[in-house]
Motif scaffolding. Structure first.
Motif, PDB file in Angstrom:
ATOM      1  N   VAL A 197       0.835  -1.205   0.000  1.00  0.00           N
ATOM      2  CA  VAL A 197       0.000   0.000   0.000  1.00  0.00           C
ATOM      3  C   VAL A 197       0.869   1.255   0.000  1.00  0.00           C
ATOM      4  N   GLU A 198       1.884   1.282   0.825  1.00  0.00           N
ATOM      5  CA  GLU A 198       2.756   2.462   0.897  1.00  0.00           C
ATOM      6  C   GLU A 198       3.504   2.696  -0.409  1.00  0.00           C
ATOM      7  N   GLU A 199       3.823   1.626  -1.128  1.00  0.00           N
ATOM      8  CA  GLU A 199       4.530   1.764  -2.404  1.00  0.00           C
ATOM      9  C   GLU A 199       3.595   2.182  -3.533  1.00  0.00           C
ATOM     10  N   LYS A 200       2.401   1.596  -3.592  1.00  0.00           N
ATOM     11  CA  LYS A 200       1.506   1.787  -4.739  1.00  0.00           C
ATOM     12  C   LYS A 200       0.526   2.943  -4.570  1.00  0.00           C
ATOM     13  N   TRP A 201       0.093   3.208  -3.356  1.00  0.00           N
ATOM     14  CA  TRP A 201      -0.924   4.240  -3.134  1.00  0.00           C
ATOM     15  C   TRP A 201      -0.255   5.531  -2.695  1.00  0.00           C
ATOM     16  N   THR A 202       0.483   6.138  -3.611  1.00  0.00           N
ATOM     17  CA  THR A 202       1.239   7.333  -3.256  1.00  0.00           C
ATOM     18  C   THR A 202       0.403   8.603  -3.295  1.00  0.00           C
ATOM     19  N   ASP A 203      -0.676   8.625  -4.058  1.00  0.00           N
ATOM     20  CA  ASP A 203      -1.529   9.812  -4.170  1.00  0.00           C
ATOM     21  C   ASP A 203      -2.975   9.345  -4.242  1.00  0.00           C
ATOM     22  N   LEU A 204      -3.727   9.574  -3.184  1.00  0.00           N
ATOM     23  CA  LEU A 204      -5.095   9.071  -3.102  1.00  0.00           C
ATOM     24  C   LEU A 204      -6.135  10.060  -3.619  1.00  0.00           C
ATOM     25  N   ARG A 205      -5.666  11.196  -4.154  1.00  0.00           N
ATOM     26  CA  ARG A 205      -6.617  12.166  -4.686  1.00  0.00           C
ATOM     27  C   ARG A 205      -7.247  11.633  -5.978  1.00  0.00           C
ATOM     28  N   PRO A 206      -8.510  12.008  -6.251  1.00  0.00           N
ATOM     29  CA  PRO A 206      -9.124  11.626  -7.524  1.00  0.00           C
ATOM     30  C   PRO A 206      -8.348  12.234  -8.698  1.00  0.00           C
ATOM     31  N   ALA A 207      -8.309  11.525  -9.831  1.00  0.00           N
ATOM     32  CA  ALA A 207      -7.594  12.003 -11.004  1.00  0.00           C
ATOM     33  C   ALA A 207      -8.089  13.380 -11.437  1.00  0.00           C
ATOM     34  N   SER A 208      -9.396  13.647 -11.275  1.00  0.00           N
ATOM     35  CA  SER A 208      -9.947  14.946 -11.683  1.00  0.00           C
ATOM     36  C   SER A 208      -9.385  16.070 -10.809  1.00  0.00           C
ATOM     37  N   LEU A 209      -9.151  15.809  -9.535  1.00  0.00           N
ATOM     38  CA  LEU A 209      -8.569  16.822  -8.661  1.00  0.00           C
ATOM     39  C   LEU A 209      -7.102  17.066  -9.010  1.00  0.00           C
ATOM     40  N   ILE A 210      -6.377  15.999  -9.288  1.00  0.00           N
ATOM     41  CA  ILE A 210      -4.975  16.134  -9.684  1.00  0.00           C
ATOM     42  C   ILE A 210      -4.880  16.990 -10.951  1.00  0.00           C
ATOM     43  N   ALA A 211      -5.746  16.717 -11.933  1.00  0.00           N
ATOM     44  CA  ALA A 211      -5.733  17.477 -13.182  1.00  0.00           C
ATOM     45  C   ALA A 211      -6.107  18.937 -12.935  1.00  0.00           C
ATOM     46  N   ALA A 212      -7.089  19.181 -12.098  1.00  0.00           N
ATOM     47  CA  ALA A 212      -7.515  20.543 -11.822  1.00  0.00           C
ATOM     48  C   ALA A 212      -6.420  21.350 -11.123  1.00  0.00           C
TER      49      ALA A 212
END
Length: 42
Positions: A24-39
């Motif tokens: 989990v620590e390796e793979k889940w580095t950013d839990l924000r929704p893709a739409s928020l990351i893009a915004a």
């Protein structure tokens, strides 16, 4: 990286707690929704 398959099942099987936490620590580095990351990117 999607930790679930298309059917919603887990892609990482049963394992020791420490191994699961490391995954989990390796793979889940950013839990924000893709739409928020893009915004936030502009």
């Amino acid at each position: 990286m999607n930790p679930f398959d298309d059917a919603g099942g887990a892609v990482y099987g049963q394992d020791a707690r420490d191994a699961c936490r490391a995954y989990v620590e390796e793979k889940w580095t950013d839990l924000r929704p893709a739409s928020l990351i893009a915004a936030m990117a502009g």
